[in-house]
Enzyme design. Structure first.
Site, PDB file in Angstrom:
ATOM      1  N   TYR A   1       8.322  -2.618   9.869  1.00 54.00           N
ATOM      2  CA  TYR A   1       8.165  -3.397   8.637  1.00 54.00           C
ATOM      3  C   TYR A   1       8.626  -2.580   7.429  1.00 54.00           C
ATOM      4  O   TYR A   1       9.367  -3.069   6.565  1.00 54.00           O
ATOM      5  CB  TYR A   1       6.700  -3.816   8.504  1.00 54.00           C
ATOM      6  CG  TYR A   1       6.324  -4.433   7.188  1.00 54.00           C
ATOM      7  CD1 TYR A   1       6.567  -5.776   6.934  1.00 54.00           C
ATOM      8  CD2 TYR A   1       5.691  -3.672   6.197  1.00 54.00           C
ATOM      9  CE1 TYR A   1       6.201  -6.345   5.713  1.00 54.00           C
ATOM     10  CE2 TYR A   1       5.327  -4.233   4.988  1.00 54.00           C
ATOM     11  CZ  TYR A   1       5.586  -5.567   4.742  1.00 54.00           C
ATOM     12  OH  TYR A   1       5.224  -6.126   3.543  1.00 54.00           O
TER      13      TYR A   1
ATOM     14  N   ASP B   1       9.381 -22.531   2.606  1.00 56.90           N
ATOM     15  CA  ASP B   1       8.767 -21.803   3.723  1.00 56.90           C
ATOM     16  C   ASP B   1       9.112 -22.523   5.015  1.00 56.90           C
ATOM     17  O   ASP B   1       9.376 -23.728   5.013  1.00 56.90           O
ATOM     18  CB  ASP B   1       7.238 -21.721   3.545  1.00 56.90           C
ATOM     19  CG  ASP B   1       6.650 -20.511   4.257  1.00 56.90           C
ATOM     20  OD1 ASP B   1       6.088 -19.637   3.574  1.00 56.90           O
ATOM     21  OD2 ASP B   1       6.772 -20.416   5.504  1.00 56.90           O
ATOM     22  N   ILE B   2       9.037 -21.767   6.108  1.00 54.92           N
ATOM     23  CA  ILE B   2       9.217 -22.373   7.430  1.00 54.92           C
ATOM     24  C   ILE B   2       7.934 -23.093   7.828  1.00 54.92           C
ATOM     25  O   ILE B   2       7.938 -24.010   8.638  1.00 54.92           O
ATOM     26  CB  ILE B   2       9.627 -21.278   8.448  1.00 54.92           C
ATOM     27  CG1 ILE B   2      10.219 -21.889   9.703  1.00 54.92           C
ATOM     28  CG2 ILE B   2       8.466 -20.361   8.766  1.00 54.92           C
ATOM     29  CD1 ILE B   2      10.886 -20.864  10.610  1.00 54.92           C
TER      30      ILE B   2
ATOM     31  N   GLY C   1       9.524 -13.799   4.920  1.00 56.99           N
ATOM     32  CA  GLY C   1       9.583 -12.824   6.019  1.00 56.99           C
ATOM     33  C   GLY C   1       8.188 -12.487   6.513  1.00 56.99           C
ATOM     34  O   GLY C   1       7.194 -13.042   6.042  1.00 56.99           O
TER      35      GLY C   1
ATOM     36  N   ASN D   1       4.883  -0.866  -0.462  1.00 54.79           N
ATOM     37  CA  ASN D   1       4.520   0.562  -0.383  1.00 54.79           C
ATOM     38  C   ASN D   1       4.889   1.154   0.981  1.00 54.79           C
ATOM     39  O   ASN D   1       5.101   2.359   1.093  1.00 54.79           O
ATOM     40  CB  ASN D   1       3.025   0.725  -0.674  1.00 54.79           C
ATOM     41  CG  ASN D   1       2.140   0.192   0.422  1.00 54.79           C
ATOM     42  OD1 ASN D   1       1.835   0.897   1.387  1.00 54.79           O
ATOM     43  ND2 ASN D   1       1.712  -1.066   0.319  1.00 54.79           N
TER      44      ASN D   1
END
Ligand code: 15L
Length: 276
Positions: free
Chosen positions: A138, A35-36, A74, A113
């Site tokens: 998104y 992870d960042i 993301g 979804n």
């Protein structure tokens, strides 16, 4: 002695990865958590990598000796176009390209979804192959993620499963989530099925629990060996009355994406504020 199976999880500091980390840990497997943001060190043998999914060199280093990529990295909600493009679309490309260069055989991608958010909920179970109808920037990024997965499977022979995740939280929070909930335990069951499936090629499947009130078909996930064991119904009575008794005609229940399809999520109008 055979070497351990190494699973690289991107977005490892995020909500879903945090729920999955203890559930996916098992003997003979090493989790590499990337992870960042800072990922907490625990006594579970996980390898921690602090890096951006948009950094090609770092991602190539992170993909070394990896058997399975679980791409949860993301942004996990709506933002202005520039941020979505960089983190979700370019980040997915850099991640998959690094995986390809390193010979990672299998990728499990966190679609959503919201890739089909504008699909109506009134016409029966929604198939995993439903044509994209994203509800936000998104949502578009998740369609792009699926497309990248398809490309890397067909062009480069990678095995790629894109999971259109409903709502993965400890428990459903509202009437819509009674339809879309993916329990953390079922999420782990689904990931295990995706890891174990024999020669899946490229698939798009739904990620949800066996909810009594459901919108989506789990046939694709079950075909991979997923056996869901949770049902949001046991939380229904505990929801606040307005949510529990929500009229099926309520706009938030008319489309898969729920409120994301409504005016509050009209991102173009909100673009200046969402850029920050
Ligand atoms: C998603 O894709 C988001 O990452 C998550 O934050 C939830 O909003 C979920 O969808 C949902 O639709 O409930």
């Amino acid at each position: 002695m055979s070497r351990p199976q190494r699973v690289l999880i991107t977005g490892a500091a995020g909500g879903m990865a945090t729920l999955l980390r203890p559930r996916l840990a098992q003997p003979g497997r090493v989790l590499r958590l990337l992870d960042i943001a800072e990922v907490p060190t625990r006594d579970d043998g996980a390898e921690i990598v602090r890096a951006s999914i948009t950094d090609p060199a770092a991602m190539e280093a992170a993909c070394a000796d990896v058997d399975v990529l679980l791409h949860l990295g993301g942004l996990s909600t709506e933002h202005g176009w520039a941020k979505i493009l960089e983190a979700n679309i370019h980040g997915a490309y850099v991640t998959l390209e690094a995986a390809r260069r390193c010979g990672v055989r299998r990728a499990i991608l966190a679609s959503s979804n919201h890739a089909i958010g504008f699909v109506g909920t009134q016409d029966g179970e929604i198939d995993a192959a439903a044509f994209p109808r994203p509800d936000t920037n998104y949502g578009v990024s998740k369609v792009a993620l699926e497309a990248l997965g398809s490309l890397y499977a067909d062009r480069y022979g990678m095995e790629v499963i894109a999971v259109r995740i409903g709502s993965c939280f400890e428990r459903p929070r509202d009437a819509r989530m009674l339809r879309t909930w993916l329990s953390p335990d079922d999420a782990a069951r689904l990931v295990e099925a995706c890891i174990a499936a024999s020669a899946p090629g490229f698939r798009v499947i739904w990620g949800a629990s066996a909810n009594t009130r459901h919108w989506v078909s789990l046939a694709g996930a079950r075909a991979l060996g997923y056996v869901p064991q949770d049902d949001s119904e046991r939380y229904a009575a505990g929801l606040a009355a307005p949510q529990r008794n929500l009229d099926p005609a309520d706009p938030s229940l008319q489309r898969v994406g729920g409120a994301w399809c409504g005016p509050d999520w009209n991102t173009a109008e909100k673009e200046p504020e969402r850029q920050s």
